[in-house]
Design a protein around this motif. Structure first.
Motif, PDB file in Angstrom:
ATOM      1  N   SER A   9       0.836  -1.203   0.000  1.00 31.17           N
ATOM      2  CA  SER A   9       0.000   0.000   0.000  1.00 31.17           C
ATOM      3  C   SER A   9       0.877   1.262   0.000  1.00 31.17           C
ATOM      4  CB  SER A   9      -0.989   0.004   1.173  1.00 31.17           C
ATOM      5  OG  SER A   9      -1.918   1.048   1.020  1.00 31.17           O
TER       6      SER A   9
ATOM      7  N   THR B 105       1.542   4.627  13.148  1.00 35.59           N
ATOM      8  CA  THR B 105       0.760   4.479  11.914  1.00 35.59           C
ATOM      9  C   THR B 105       0.321   5.848  11.390  1.00 35.59           C
ATOM     10  OG1 THR B 105      -1.448   4.393  12.923  1.00 35.59           O
ATOM     11  CG2 THR B 105      -0.221   2.310  12.808  1.00 35.59           C
ATOM     12  N   GLY B 106       0.021   5.875  10.108  1.00 35.90           N
ATOM     13  CA  GLY B 106      -0.447   7.109   9.493  1.00 35.90           C
ATOM     14  C   GLY B 106      -1.751   7.589  10.117  1.00 35.90           C
ATOM     15  N   GLY B 107      -2.631   6.633  10.426  1.00 35.42           N
ATOM     16  CA  GLY B 107      -3.915   7.003  11.017  1.00 35.42           C
ATOM     17  C   GLY B 107      -3.733   7.655  12.379  1.00 35.42           C
TER      18      GLY B 107
ATOM     19  N   ASP C 237      -2.555  11.194  11.817  1.00 38.18           N
ATOM     20  CA  ASP C 237      -3.677  12.078  11.432  1.00 38.18           C
ATOM     21  C   ASP C 237      -4.542  12.424  12.638  1.00 38.18           C
ATOM     22  OD1 ASP C 237      -2.958  12.253   8.781  1.00 38.18           O
ATOM     23  OD2 ASP C 237      -4.194  10.560   8.161  1.00 38.18           O
TER      24      ASP C 237
ATOM     25  N   TYR D  32      -8.963  10.075   2.653  1.00 39.14           N
ATOM     26  CA  TYR D  32      -8.615   9.003   3.594  1.00 39.14           C
ATOM     27  C   TYR D  32      -7.611   9.532   4.613  1.00 39.14           C
ATOM     28  CZ  TYR D  32      -7.558   4.208   5.086  1.00 39.14           C
ATOM     29  OH  TYR D  32      -7.426   3.043   5.803  1.00 39.14           O
ATOM     30  N   HIS D  33      -8.010   9.502   5.875  1.00 38.84           N
ATOM     31  CA  HIS D  33      -7.095   9.956   6.925  1.00 38.84           C
ATOM     32  C   HIS D  33      -7.055   8.958   8.080  1.00 38.84           C
ATOM     33  CE1 HIS D  33      -6.882  13.681   4.703  1.00 38.84           C
ATOM     34  NE2 HIS D  33      -8.167  13.885   4.840  1.00 38.84           N
ATOM     35  N   GLY D  34      -7.083   7.665   7.755  1.00 36.70           N
ATOM     36  CA  GLY D  34      -6.967   6.645   8.789  1.00 36.70           C
ATOM     37  C   GLY D  34      -8.284   6.353   9.477  1.00 36.70           C
TER      38      GLY D  34
ATOM     39  N   GLU E 271      -5.430  15.565   1.738  1.00 40.27           N
ATOM     40  CA  GLU E 271      -4.357  14.857   1.042  1.00 40.27           C
ATOM     41  C   GLU E 271      -3.980  15.755  -0.135  1.00 40.27           C
ATOM     42  OE1 GLU E 271      -5.144  10.487   0.184  1.00 40.27           O
ATOM     43  OE2 GLU E 271      -7.165  11.165   0.579  1.00 40.27           O
TER      44      GLU E 271
ATOM     45  N   ARG F 131      -6.557  10.721  -2.795  1.00 38.25           N
ATOM     46  CA  ARG F 131      -6.527   9.352  -3.339  1.00 38.25           C
ATOM     47  C   ARG F 131      -5.694   9.367  -4.613  1.00 38.25           C
ATOM     48  NH1 ARG F 131      -6.928   5.896  -0.180  1.00 38.25           N
ATOM     49  NH2 ARG F 131      -5.504   7.447   0.564  1.00 38.25           N
TER      50      ARG F 131
ATOM     51  N   ASP G  41      -2.064  15.790   4.802  1.00 38.68           N
ATOM     52  CA  ASP G  41      -1.830  14.364   5.059  1.00 38.68           C
ATOM     53  C   ASP G  41      -0.913  13.871   3.948  1.00 38.68           C
ATOM     54  OD1 ASP G  41      -1.924  11.618   5.013  1.00 38.68           O
ATOM     55  OD2 ASP G  41      -4.011  11.489   5.643  1.00 38.68           O
TER      56      ASP G  41
ATOM     57  N   VAL H 172       0.921  11.143   4.178  1.00 39.54           N
ATOM     58  CA  VAL H 172       1.244   9.738   4.471  1.00 39.54           C
ATOM     59  C   VAL H 172       1.606   9.007   3.176  1.00 39.54           C
ATOM     60  CG1 VAL H 172       0.249   7.557   5.304  1.00 39.54           C
ATOM     61  CG2 VAL H 172      -0.093   9.654   6.623  1.00 39.54           C
ATOM     62  N   VAL H 173       0.905   9.315   2.101  1.00 37.89           N
ATOM     63  CA  VAL H 173       1.208   8.707   0.806  1.00 37.89           C
ATOM     64  C   VAL H 173       2.194   9.563   0.011  1.00 37.89           C
ATOM     65  CG1 VAL H 173       0.239   8.161  -1.466  1.00 37.89           C
ATOM     66  CG2 VAL H 173      -0.954   7.425   0.601  1.00 37.89           C
TER      67      VAL H 173
ATOM     68  N   LYS I 165       4.133   5.472   5.854  1.00 41.81           N
ATOM     69  CA  LYS I 165       4.537   4.636   4.714  1.00 41.81           C
ATOM     70  C   LYS I 165       6.042   4.713   4.413  1.00 41.81           C
ATOM     71  CE  LYS I 165      -0.145   4.600   2.961  1.00 41.81           C
ATOM     72  NZ  LYS I 165      -0.894   3.422   2.707  1.00 41.81           N
TER      73      LYS I 165
ATOM     74  N   LYS J 138      -5.835   2.193  -7.696  1.00 38.26           N
ATOM     75  CA  LYS J 138      -4.514   2.832  -7.600  1.00 38.26           C
ATOM     76  C   LYS J 138      -3.479   1.952  -8.292  1.00 38.26           C
ATOM     77  CE  LYS J 138      -4.373   5.515  -3.329  1.00 38.26           C
ATOM     78  NZ  LYS J 138      -3.816   5.630  -1.983  1.00 38.26           N
TER      79      LYS J 138
END
Ligand SMILES: Cc1ncc(COP(=O)(O)O)c(C=O)c1O
Length: 422
Positions: free
Chosen positions: A54, A109-111, A114, A137-139, A202, A206, A232, A234-235, A260, A395
């Motif tokens: 992921s 974790t990313g969540g 956040d 998406y924020h966890g 983000e 996404r 965010d 994270v990605v 990540k 994705k």
């Protein structure tokens, strides 16, 4: 596909794991090992891996330098709880890279990152409302679960949790907005600005890019209303560019979250930001505004060395150009093959993270994806899998370990998918 080992492992998984898996990805795929840009399942089937954990395995699985760094650290200690040297070095590297980051706090974790970023915005401003975008998406925190992938489309800014078990009152603390709608954002801040603690976004939602000027517009609104802007990342952090989405889009938030890639595939994440905000984690300075944050594995040394080595490799000349080149090749393959199907489609995203959405309209927000042709999407994903491409539902994560042979295999799969869609 042979089913002997898979059946055995599925039966075992179903006995002890709800839904027969970890809750993340299709539990019918059970992976045994990975190497470079490939993974093998329990039946020995070999996939080109565009899931890559992921996102975190940007260098591919088992990068020799990362493995060496981890092996060395294993001998020096798995975890200490106390502050340790690898985490200090990693924090220095991240603060040097991300424009918003004077200081950072590690979590696992990313969540979690956040959740703390949103709490930090509330603590700093003394206000209660968080703005999030529909479909972002924020966890898995209560706020993160609001209108994450809503099955019904409410009037903005009403929020709806995607999960059971969330207190009703949380809806009232989150304002949900449409991505890429400047006018709506102005209106939202005009109505609620003095209660908005923070806005979380983000930089690439996404796979949907911000339209020109949109991130700057939310930056300006946050500044004008003394609200905290949270990216965010994270990605996008260390994937889009060395300085993440904030570097690529030229907009600096007050805080960002990372995960990540910064842990190189190990559990590590961070909240990074402006010194005066980050100081709320320091009880001596923050006093009554102190934000309590403790975690057994925060800044874990094994994860830190994996992250450090991953970032060090990424900092070498040419890495981002290479990653973008791989992404561009795959996008071209998709575009050429799918234009022969007669079905409308859009290739949406950045060269480092993208996918196809089957729709004739430009994709600008969650609602555009909601109304897309899901049947063609399902056929595309199914045929890609049958041709040994492992990818998330919406994705494609390219990684630096992709070789020409893997690109060729990807092209064959894409052509087969296009044929099936036709
Ligand atoms: C943008 C974004 N934020 C936060 C998260 C949550 O990270 P984690 O799964 O490490 O909790 C993810 C996970 O995919 C993500 O994509």
């Amino acid at each position: 596909m042979s089913s002997s080992s898979k059946k055995k492992w599925s039966d075992r998984a179903n006995a002890v794991l709800p839904a027969g898996g970890f809750g993340n990805f299709d539990s019918s795929v059970i992976i045994e090992r990975g190497e470079g840009a490939r993974v093998w399942d329990v039946d020995g089937n070999e996939y080109v891996d565009f899931l890559i954990g992921s996102g975190p395995m940007l260098l591919g699985h088992g990068h020799p330098e990362v493995v060496e760094a981890v092996e060395k650290q294993l001998k020096d200690g798995f975890t200490f709880f106390a502050t340790s040297t690898p985490g200090i070095e990693l924090a220095e590297m991240i603060c040097g890279a991300m424009a918003c980051a004077d200081q950072l706090r590690f979590v696992s974790t990313g969540g979690e990152a956040d959740m703390f970023a949103m709490r930090l915005a509330r603590a700093f401003t003394g206000r209660d409302l968080i703005v999030k975008f529909e479909g972002a998406y924020h966890g898995m925190s209560d706020e993160g679960q609001m209108s994450l992938k809503p099955g019904r489309l409410l009037n903005f800014p009403n929020a709806e949790p995607d999960s059971a078990g969330i207190l009703e009152g949380v809806r009232d603390s989150v304002l949900v907005a449409p991505w890429n709608d400047k006018e709506y954002m102005s209106q939202l801040f005009a109505e609620h600005g003095d209660r908005i603690a923070g806005l979380i976004a983000e930089p690439l939602q996404r796979i949907i890019p911000p339209q020109d000027g949109f991130l700057q517009h939310v930056r300006d609104l946050c500044t004008a209303n003394d609200s905290i802007l949270i990216f965010d990342e994270v990605v996008t952090g260390f994937r889009f560019a060395w300085g993440g989405g904030q570097e690529k889009y030229g907009v600096t938030p007050d805080i960002c979250t990372l995960g990540k890639t910064i842990g190189g595939g190990m559990p590590l994440a961070a909240i990074a930001g402006r010194q005066d905000i980050m100081e709320l984690f320091d009880k001596k300075i923050a006093g009554k505004k102190w934000l309590m944050q403790v975690g057994t594995l925060s800044g874990n040394p094994v994860a830190s060395v994996a992250g450090l080595k991953t970032l060090e490799v990424l900092s070498r000349p040419g890495q981002y150009e290479k990653l973008r080149g791989i992404g561009q090749s795959i996008k071209t393959m998709l575009s050429e093959a799918l234009s022969k199907t007669g079905k409308p489609f859009q290739i949406v995203g950045d060269d480092t993270l993208f996918d196809v959405i089957f729709t004739k309209n430009p994709v600008r927000d969650y609602r555009d994806t909601f109304h897309a042709d899901k049947k063609s999407q399902a056929t595309y994903n199914k045929v890609m899998r049958e041709n040994w491409i492992l990818k998330p539902g919406a994705k494609i994560y390219p990684c630096l370990a992709i070789t020409d042979a893997e690109l060729k295999q990807t092209e064959i799969a894409i052509r087969a998918a296009a044929k099936a869609i036709r």
